[in-house]
Design a protein around this motif. Structure first.
Motif, PDB file in Angstrom:
ATOM      1  N   GLU A  24      29.629  24.749   2.806  1.00 33.99           N
ATOM      2  CA  GLU A  24      28.861  26.183   3.178  1.00 33.99           C
ATOM      3  C   GLU A  24      29.282  27.715   2.456  1.00 33.99           C
ATOM      4  O   GLU A  24      28.880  28.533   2.086  1.00 33.99           O
ATOM      5  CB  GLU A  24      27.886  26.265   4.426  1.00 33.99           C
ATOM      6  N   VAL A  58      34.855  31.319  -5.016  1.00 30.77           N
ATOM      7  CA  VAL A  58      34.646  32.297  -6.563  1.00 30.77           C
ATOM      8  C   VAL A  58      35.622  31.963  -7.458  1.00 30.77           C
ATOM      9  O   VAL A  58      36.746  31.985  -6.177  1.00 30.77           O
ATOM     10  CB  VAL A  58      34.646  33.372  -6.316  1.00 30.77           C
ATOM     11  N   HIS A  81      41.870  27.111  -7.014  1.00 28.80           N
ATOM     12  CA  HIS A  81      40.590  27.059  -6.413  1.00 28.80           C
ATOM     13  C   HIS A  81      40.108  26.271  -6.310  1.00 28.80           C
ATOM     14  O   HIS A  81      39.173  26.097  -5.561  1.00 28.80           O
ATOM     15  CB  HIS A  81      39.353  28.031  -8.022  1.00 28.80           C
ATOM     16  N   VAL A 140      38.049  24.887  -3.110  1.00 27.82           N
ATOM     17  CA  VAL A 140      37.102  23.336  -2.744  1.00 27.82           C
ATOM     18  C   VAL A 140      37.094  22.236  -2.570  1.00 27.82           C
ATOM     19  O   VAL A 140      36.414  22.199  -1.796  1.00 27.82           O
ATOM     20  CB  VAL A 140      36.411  23.876  -4.472  1.00 27.82           C
ATOM     21  N   ASP A 191      31.469  29.916  -0.046  1.00 28.02           N
ATOM     22  CA  ASP A 191      31.127  29.910  -1.514  1.00 28.02           C
ATOM     23  C   ASP A 191      32.587  30.293  -2.254  1.00 28.02           C
ATOM     24  O   ASP A 191      32.759  31.623  -1.621  1.00 28.02           O
ATOM     25  CB  ASP A 191      29.977  31.057  -1.666  1.00 28.02           C
ATOM     26  N   VAL A 235      28.983  40.468  -5.197  1.00 31.29           N
ATOM     27  CA  VAL A 235      28.498  39.828  -3.360  1.00 31.29           C
ATOM     28  C   VAL A 235      28.435  40.693  -2.685  1.00 31.29           C
ATOM     29  O   VAL A 235      28.704  41.976  -2.939  1.00 31.29           O
ATOM     30  CB  VAL A 235      30.033  38.988  -2.855  1.00 31.29           C
ATOM     31  N   SER A 286      29.277  33.838   9.557  1.00 30.30           N
ATOM     32  CA  SER A 286      28.421  33.321   7.910  1.00 30.30           C
ATOM     33  C   SER A 286      28.034  34.542   7.731  1.00 30.30           C
ATOM     34  O   SER A 286      27.489  35.270   8.441  1.00 30.30           O
ATOM     35  CB  SER A 286      27.709  32.104   8.684  1.00 30.30           C
ATOM     36  N   PRO A 287      27.775  34.816   6.492  1.00 26.54           N
ATOM     37  CA  PRO A 287      27.911  33.967   4.695  1.00 26.54           C
ATOM     38  C   PRO A 287      29.811  34.628   4.651  1.00 26.54           C
ATOM     39  O   PRO A 287      30.464  35.018   5.507  1.00 26.54           O
ATOM     40  CB  PRO A 287      27.218  34.334   3.718  1.00 26.54           C
ATOM     41  N   THR A 319      32.245  34.118   1.734  1.00 30.44           N
ATOM     42  CA  THR A 319      32.597  33.756  -0.029  1.00 30.44           C
ATOM     43  C   THR A 319      34.435  34.175   0.053  1.00 30.44           C
ATOM     44  O   THR A 319      34.724  35.093   0.988  1.00 30.44           O
ATOM     45  CB  THR A 319      31.878  35.264  -0.573  1.00 30.44           C
TER      46      THR A 319
END
Length: 282
Positions: free
Chosen positions: A195, A199, A181, A185, A197, A209, A169-170, A172
């Motif tokens: 949580e 993109v 994409h 998601v 992310d 980022v 964590s975190p 991306t």
């Protein structure tokens, strides 16, 4: 649109090496999914992106001599690709006895410490390809607790999901293809890790980022080499970069470019000639 073009290449004589090289070249030309068999390779590309010229060029310049190839193509109308994977391609797998990857429609799922649910469409990254499993093996062996991660070319999101399960964590996850994409998601939510992310974008998205402890990129050699400078800038000092999507013989090429941006090769792993390269940023 959800329509695809199915391109079939019959190969004589056929071998796993030939179909692997074909898949690599076709992926660089925009093809998304590949099914190899004893007679050749079936590949898929979005219908609006289909152009026969790149395939003809790949065959004309194929690096192995005395190979005969015949090409045919058909239009594939948009459909429920999850159902297609269920019926034909995607089966549950276990990596290193620690991580099981399956879809929500599978039954009799093997038990493992990390249980990842992937409902793929035409996106790359179900864990079946050698490059994906090579990086999964690395992530299973690393201490990821509270490590920040960037996953370039996330595909289905599988690597980002495993990293989250192991405490990173975190995170991306960046994906250039709009359909992939959306699929990523969906998959991160399906696994209870919203949580992450996810993109939509290419390497230029890295400018927005925060730098990470670990950067993953499972794409192909040409893109990795082209974007290496951006990858290095997105990685913290002493950070680790893990790359795949290319063959063992490509390692010196990738490592040489990486060295120009302060990245030193630490080790590599291989499976069926596919490679995973680990580098450290000075």
């Amino acid at each position: 649109m959800n329509d695809y073009r199915e391109v079939r290449i019959n190969v004589s004589p056929c071998s796993e090496t030939v179909t692997d090289i074909l898949a690599q070249f076709l992926s660089e030309a925009g093809y998304e999914s590949f099914v190899a068999d004893e007679n050749g390779l079936t590949s898929y590309i979005k219908n609006e992106l289909y152009d026969p010229a790149p395939v003809a060029e790949i065959i004309e310049n194929f690096p192995i001599e005395d190979i005969k190839m015949e090409v045919s193509d058909i239009f594939v109308e948009g459909r429920d690709w999850n159902s297609e994977w269920e019926q034909h391609y995607f089966k549950p797998i276990i990596v290193n006895g620690q991580c099981v990857i399956h879809s929500s429609f599978h039954k009799d799922i093997p038990q493992a410490e990390y249980d990842i649910v992937i409902d793929p469409k035409m996106a790359f990254g179900t864990g079946h390809h050698q490059t994906t499993s090579l990086i999964i093996e690395r992530l299973l062996s690393m201490n990821l607790d509270k490590k920040s991660i960037i996953d370039m070319g996330t595909g289905t999101g599988i690597l980002a999901i495993l990293a989250a399960m192991r405490g990173a964590s975190p995170i991306t996850a960046i994906e250039i293809d709009p359909m992939a994409h959306v699929n990523a998601v969906e998959n991160v939510k399906l696994n209870g890790h919203p949580e992450i992310d996810v993109v939509l974008g290419d390497a230029s998205a890295l400018s927005n980022v925060q730098s990470a402890d670990i950067l993953l990129a499972n794409i192909n050699r040409n893109i990795i080499v082209s974007d290496m400078e951006s990858y290095s800038k997105a990685l913290k000092a002493e950070g680790t970069m893990i790359l795949s999507g290319f063959y063992e013989e490509d390692i010196p090429v990738v490592a040489k470019v990486a060295e120009q941006y302060g990245l030193k090769q630490t080790d590599y792993t291989t499976h069926d000639r596919w490679a995973s390269l680990s580098l450290k940023k000075s």
